[in-house]
Design a protein around this motif. Structure first.
Motif, mmCIF file in Angstrom:
data_model
loop_
_atom_site.group_PDB
_atom_site.id
_atom_site.type_symbol
_atom_site.label_atom_id
_atom_site.label_comp_id
_atom_site.label_asym_id
_atom_site.label_seq_id
_atom_site.Cartn_x
_atom_site.Cartn_y
_atom_site.Cartn_z
ATOM 1 N N LYS A 1 20.416 29.443 -12.322
ATOM 2 C CA LYS A 1 19.692 30.475 -12.520
ATOM 3 C C LYS A 1 18.665 30.475 -13.779
ATOM 4 C CE LYS A 1 23.192 33.829 -10.577
ATOM 5 N NZ LYS A 1 22.348 33.969 -9.301
ATOM 6 N N GLN A 2 19.162 29.689 -14.943
ATOM 7 C CA GLN A 2 18.474 29.692 -16.152
ATOM 8 C C GLN A 2 17.384 28.602 -15.941
ATOM 9 O OE1 GLN A 2 18.599 31.288 -19.170
ATOM 10 N NE2 GLN A 2 16.835 30.207 -19.522
ATOM 11 N N LYS A 3 17.552 27.578 -15.250
ATOM 12 C CA LYS A 3 16.542 26.562 -15.003
ATOM 13 C C LYS A 3 15.431 27.127 -14.039
ATOM 14 C CE LYS A 3 18.242 21.798 -15.398
ATOM 15 N NZ LYS A 3 18.712 20.795 -14.714
ATOM 16 N N PHE A 4 16.038 28.015 -13.324
ATOM 17 C CA PHE A 4 14.796 28.453 -12.288
ATOM 18 C C PHE A 4 14.088 29.604 -13.035
ATOM 19 C CE2 PHE A 4 13.711 31.766 -9.047
ATOM 20 C CZ PHE A 4 12.816 31.041 -8.489
ATOM 21 N N LEU A 5 14.712 30.285 -13.725
ATOM 22 C CA LEU A 5 14.103 31.310 -14.669
ATOM 23 C C LEU A 5 13.022 30.489 -15.588
ATOM 24 C CD1 LEU A 5 13.751 34.265 -15.481
ATOM 25 C CD2 LEU A 5 15.393 33.932 -17.193
ATOM 26 N N THR A 6 13.353 29.401 -16.231
ATOM 27 C CA THR A 6 12.573 28.895 -17.057
ATOM 28 C C THR A 6 11.417 28.301 -16.311
ATOM 29 O OG1 THR A 6 14.396 28.032 -18.500
ATOM 30 C CG2 THR A 6 12.358 26.816 -18.534
ATOM 31 N N ALA A 7 11.413 27.859 -15.196
ATOM 32 C CA ALA A 7 10.522 27.019 -14.220
ATOM 33 C C ALA A 7 9.519 28.393 -13.809
ATOM 34 C CB ALA A 7 11.134 26.669 -12.945
ATOM 35 N N CYS A 8 9.845 29.756 -13.664
ATOM 36 C CA CYS A 8 9.323 30.802 -13.261
ATOM 37 C C CYS A 8 8.279 30.952 -14.544
ATOM 38 C CB CYS A 8 10.037 31.659 -12.694
ATOM 39 S SG CYS A 8 10.775 31.702 -11.280
ATOM 40 N N ASN A 9 8.705 30.976 -15.654
ATOM 41 C CA ASN A 9 8.209 31.207 -16.889
ATOM 42 C C ASN A 9 6.887 30.259 -17.010
ATOM 43 O OD1 ASN A 9 9.315 33.612 -17.349
ATOM 44 N ND2 ASN A 9 10.975 32.452 -18.729
ATOM 45 N N ILE A 10 7.192 28.916 -16.723
ATOM 46 C CA ILE A 10 6.346 27.976 -16.707
ATOM 47 C C ILE A 10 4.965 28.125 -15.937
ATOM 48 C CG2 ILE A 10 5.832 25.445 -16.330
ATOM 49 C CD1 ILE A 10 8.521 24.822 -17.478
ATOM 50 N N VAL A 11 5.439 28.611 -14.416
ATOM 51 C CA VAL A 11 4.586 28.767 -13.593
ATOM 52 C C VAL A 11 3.538 29.717 -13.919
ATOM 53 C CG1 VAL A 11 4.095 29.609 -11.099
ATOM 54 C CG2 VAL A 11 5.694 27.568 -11.708
ATOM 55 N N LYS A 12 4.169 30.970 -14.299
ATOM 56 C CA LYS A 12 3.399 32.053 -14.682
ATOM 57 C C LYS A 12 2.393 31.954 -15.800
ATOM 58 C CE LYS A 12 3.913 36.852 -16.263
ATOM 59 N NZ LYS A 12 2.628 36.983 -17.057
ATOM 60 N N ARG A 13 2.890 31.231 -17.123
ATOM 61 C CA ARG A 13 1.822 30.833 -17.966
ATOM 62 C C ARG A 13 0.725 29.853 -17.170
ATOM 63 N NH1 ARG A 13 3.475 29.363 -24.111
ATOM 64 N NH2 ARG A 13 1.230 29.095 -24.845
ATOM 65 N N TYR A 14 1.057 28.985 -16.259
ATOM 66 C CA TYR A 14 0.115 27.899 -15.660
ATOM 67 C C TYR A 14 -0.849 28.856 -15.095
ATOM 68 C CZ TYR A 14 -1.426 24.063 -12.998
ATOM 69 O OH TYR A 14 -2.167 22.991 -12.590
ATOM 70 N N ILE A 15 -0.422 29.498 -14.017
ATOM 71 C CA ILE A 15 -1.405 30.528 -13.142
ATOM 72 C C ILE A 15 -2.134 31.340 -14.181
ATOM 73 C CG2 ILE A 15 -1.565 32.205 -11.548
ATOM 74 C CD1 ILE A 15 -0.740 29.706 -10.388
ATOM 75 N N ASP A 16 -1.602 31.961 -15.152
ATOM 76 C CA ASP A 16 -2.416 32.977 -16.147
ATOM 77 C C ASP A 16 -3.392 32.146 -16.738
ATOM 78 O OD1 ASP A 16 -0.821 35.039 -15.475
ATOM 79 O OD2 ASP A 16 0.466 35.055 -17.254
ATOM 80 N N ASN A 17 -3.265 30.813 -16.979
ATOM 81 C CA ASN A 17 -4.203 30.204 -17.630
ATOM 82 C C ASN A 17 -4.810 29.181 -16.742
ATOM 83 O OD1 ASN A 17 -3.798 31.035 -20.805
ATOM 84 N ND2 ASN A 17 -1.984 30.734 -19.974
ATOM 85 N N PHE A 18 -5.025 29.227 -15.603
ATOM 86 C CA PHE A 18 -5.592 28.419 -14.585
ATOM 87 C C PHE A 18 -6.794 27.877 -14.745
ATOM 88 C CE2 PHE A 18 -6.871 26.792 -10.478
ATOM 89 C CZ PHE A 18 -5.821 25.578 -10.459
ATOM 90 N N ASP A 19 -7.427 28.756 -15.152
ATOM 91 C CA ASP A 19 -8.977 28.022 -15.444
ATOM 92 C C ASP A 19 -9.015 27.101 -16.291
ATOM 93 O OD1 ASP A 19 -10.269 29.859 -13.528
ATOM 94 O OD2 ASP A 19 -10.807 31.226 -15.118
ATOM 95 N N ASP A 20 -8.077 27.181 -17.766
ATOM 96 C CA ASP A 20 -8.168 26.207 -18.579
ATOM 97 C C ASP A 20 -7.486 24.987 -17.976
ATOM 98 O OD1 ASP A 20 -9.170 27.879 -20.504
ATOM 99 O OD2 ASP A 20 -7.497 28.546 -21.087
ATOM 100 N N MET A 21 -6.431 25.234 -17.258
ATOM 101 C CA MET A 21 -5.661 24.117 -16.426
ATOM 102 C C MET A 21 -6.752 23.341 -15.517
ATOM 103 S SD MET A 21 -2.468 24.407 -17.652
ATOM 104 C CE MET A 21 -3.345 24.892 -19.071
ATOM 105 N N LEU A 22 -7.412 23.978 -14.746
ATOM 106 C CA LEU A 22 -8.578 23.486 -13.964
ATOM 107 C C LEU A 22 -9.445 22.470 -14.561
ATOM 108 C CD1 LEU A 22 -9.223 23.545 -10.818
ATOM 109 C CD2 LEU A 22 -10.709 25.298 -11.390
ATOM 110 N N GLU A 23 -9.942 23.190 -15.862
ATOM 111 C CA GLU A 23 -11.060 22.201 -16.695
ATOM 112 C C GLU A 23 -10.599 21.020 -16.987
ATOM 113 O OE1 GLU A 23 -13.932 23.084 -20.382
ATOM 114 O OE2 GLU A 23 -12.871 24.868 -19.764
#
Length: 277
Positions: A94-116
């Motif tokens: 559960k903890q690993k999955f929660l950490t993964a979800c937090n990473i994905v949320k931050r990744y998606i929220d900043n996707f324009d920067d990730m894309l660049e």
């Protein structure tokens, strides 16, 4: 098409819309009732004829994006907001999955920067059925539907099979066209990377794809049962993956096993209730 031709086409479209409104056009037609299938809605202003984009153009573009993405049917409707920690049995899972979800949320929220920057993800768990593909498909749906990006979802072994299929005389596509699709998409998701049988030919094909995307800063997301440092690929491939991928560890437990147990439990409970009647 000349300007005069376009204006005449729009006039015809206006006439079609008028007929549609009066009931003379077929009500069962698949043609857009707003624009008559042209993608543009004509209108007059100050005695001049103009045109604006019809809503159906964006709908058509979205359909094309989803078709190109080729997300497996099982995951076509999966969304990030429906992911749940309850599908994992252990506290560590559960903890690993929660950490993964937090990473994905931050990744998606900043996707324009990730894309660049061309930064992708490497989603890894040695356990089959841990939910990696479900997560990757949910990310794909998010990027296609909300960020309107061109995404391509492909299983690693399927990529190789499709390349081989282009060698046939009656093949619909040339190898170069298939490779271009994989290299040029805004986001490429390679599912089950590392399970393929490695050969010099496989090394070369994946190097061409990964290097082309690396050079042009194209986002690549991987799911794998194999940690990057244990991949049987040459360093020229793994070093590129490491440089432009955020590592995301997934739980070492099978979601499928837990779901299967829950289904069996529910079935036994129903049978028990029926036997009491």
């Amino acid at each position: 098409m000349t300007l005069e031709d376009k204006l005449e086409e729009m006039k015809v479209s206006r006439k079609w819309q008028s007929e549609q409104g009066s009931g003379t056009a077929s009500k069962d037609s698949d043609v857009c009732p707003k624009c008559g299938g042209s993608g543009w809605i004509p209108y007059e202003q100050d005695g001049m004829l103009f045109a604006k984009e019809c809503d159906c153009r964006e709908s058509d573009l979205m359909s094309r994006r989803l078709s190109f993405a080729n997300i497996p049917d099982t995951f076509k409707d999966k969304e990030l907001k429906t992911l749940k920690t309850s599908v994992y049995a252990t506290a560590d899972g559960k903890q690993k999955f929660l950490t993964a979800c937090n990473i994905v949320k931050r990744y998606i929220d900043n996707f324009d920067d990730m894309l660049e920057a061309g930064m992708g993800l490497y989603i890894v768990s040695r356990t089959k059925g841990s939910g990696k593909t479900r997560m990757a498909a949910s990310i794909a749906n998010e990027l296609v539907k909300k960020h309107k990006k061109q995404v391509k979802f492909a299983v690693s072994t399927r990529i190789l099979d499709e390349i081989r299929s282009t060698w046939k005389k009656d093949s619909e596509y040339a190898e170069s066209r298939l490779i271009d699709q994989l290299c040029l998409a805004d986001v490429l998701i390679i599912d089950d990377f590392g399970v393929e049988r490695i050969s010099p030919w496989v090394q070369e094909k994946f190097y061409n794809i990964i290097n082309e995307r690396y050079i042009h800063k194209k986002v690549t997301i991987y799911t794998s049962n194999v940690p990057i440092e244990e991949l049987n690929y040459e360093d020229r491939i793994t070093s590129r993956i490491k440089e432009v991928s955020y590592l995301m560890e997934f739980p070492e437990e099978s979601v499928r096993d837990l779901i299967a147990k829950q289904h069996n439990k529910e079935m036994l409970e129903k049978l028990a209730e029926e036997s009491k009647r």
